[in-house]
Design an enzyme around this catalytic site. Sequence first.
Site, mmCIF file in Angstrom:
data_model
loop_
_atom_site.group_PDB
_atom_site.id
_atom_site.type_symbol
_atom_site.label_atom_id
_atom_site.label_comp_id
_atom_site.label_asym_id
_atom_site.label_seq_id
_atom_site.Cartn_x
_atom_site.Cartn_y
_atom_site.Cartn_z
ATOM 1 N N HIS A 156 -6.973 -0.336 -10.407
ATOM 2 C CA HIS A 156 -7.019 0.648 -9.327
ATOM 3 C C HIS A 156 -6.042 1.797 -9.552
ATOM 4 C CE1 HIS A 156 -7.448 2.363 -5.382
ATOM 5 N NE2 HIS A 156 -6.204 2.062 -5.037
ATOM 6 N N ASP A 184 0.839 -1.194 0.000
ATOM 7 C CA ASP A 184 0.000 0.000 0.000
ATOM 8 C C ASP A 184 0.876 1.247 0.000
ATOM 9 O OD1 ASP A 184 -2.624 1.286 0.235
ATOM 10 O OD2 ASP A 184 -1.934 1.908 2.211
#
Length: 301
Positions: free
Chosen positions: A216, A144
């Site tokens: 994404h 992330d």
Amino acid sequence: MGFTFPQFGIFAQGTNAHHFLEFDLAPGVSAAQALPSFRRLRTPDVSAGGVNLVVAFGADAWREVAPSMAPTSLAPFSEVVGTDGHRAPATQHDAWLWISGSNPDVTFDHARAAANAIADVAVLAAEQAGFTYHEGRDETGFVDGTANPPVRRAADAALVPLGQPGEAGSHVLAMRWVHNLDAFHRLSIDEQQQVIGRTKPLSIELSDDDKPPDAHIARVELGDEFEIFRRSVPYGTVGEHGLYFVAFSADPSTYQRMLARMFGLDGPRDRLTDFSRPVSGGYYFAPSNAALRELAGPEED
């Protein structure tokens, strides 16, 4: 004129435990009336002892107490109604605290102290503990924050420029996302990588030929001109889990553009929204340390 420093907790690194608190002002209490109690957040039992504290306020509260230090772009979060039944609800509150530290026992103790410090003027509306997962990965198993600017450039992305109202403050977006890990993990690794747009082991961005337009990162990474500084962390239990998304930006319009792209209002909808959904959303403003000191007045003995 002295330097205007941000709240240093925005950029603190190496913290493994996190506690997020959102508050509403108590009925009949104005933001101005609440200020003396919020000053207690500076006491050692709240903000010292190995933790970092970031304090932020909703648009209405901050504009009431510091109109000259409120960016004109400051506004509450509005619901995002996307395509195919996907949406991001608005759960705006009056104040937001982020306490980070080395261990969850420490952040828990300080979170309780913070809530007690302002209990006479504010009601705890939401809280979430977070943690680091496998050295900085999301619970999907992907790294992330790969696209974050390096810390040496993070201030450029995160802070309102000097000379503007709210200088050295930051626009905060806080959203709690709930993952459907069972559905995501039913995908093959290759299919998961197509959803995210990066490889899973090493977080290498897929080539333009291999990366789908609804991946994404194809939807949320807008280029250096629209950088934000992400500080998101995983959270949860076996029953419910996901990502507590936190970002800091000099310009809230970047968030609006990012969410429009994620939810199919500007191009294809982000494929990741088939596997994760937001259940909360709020915009806050984290003033500079100088602004907080100015409002708080002189330190007490």
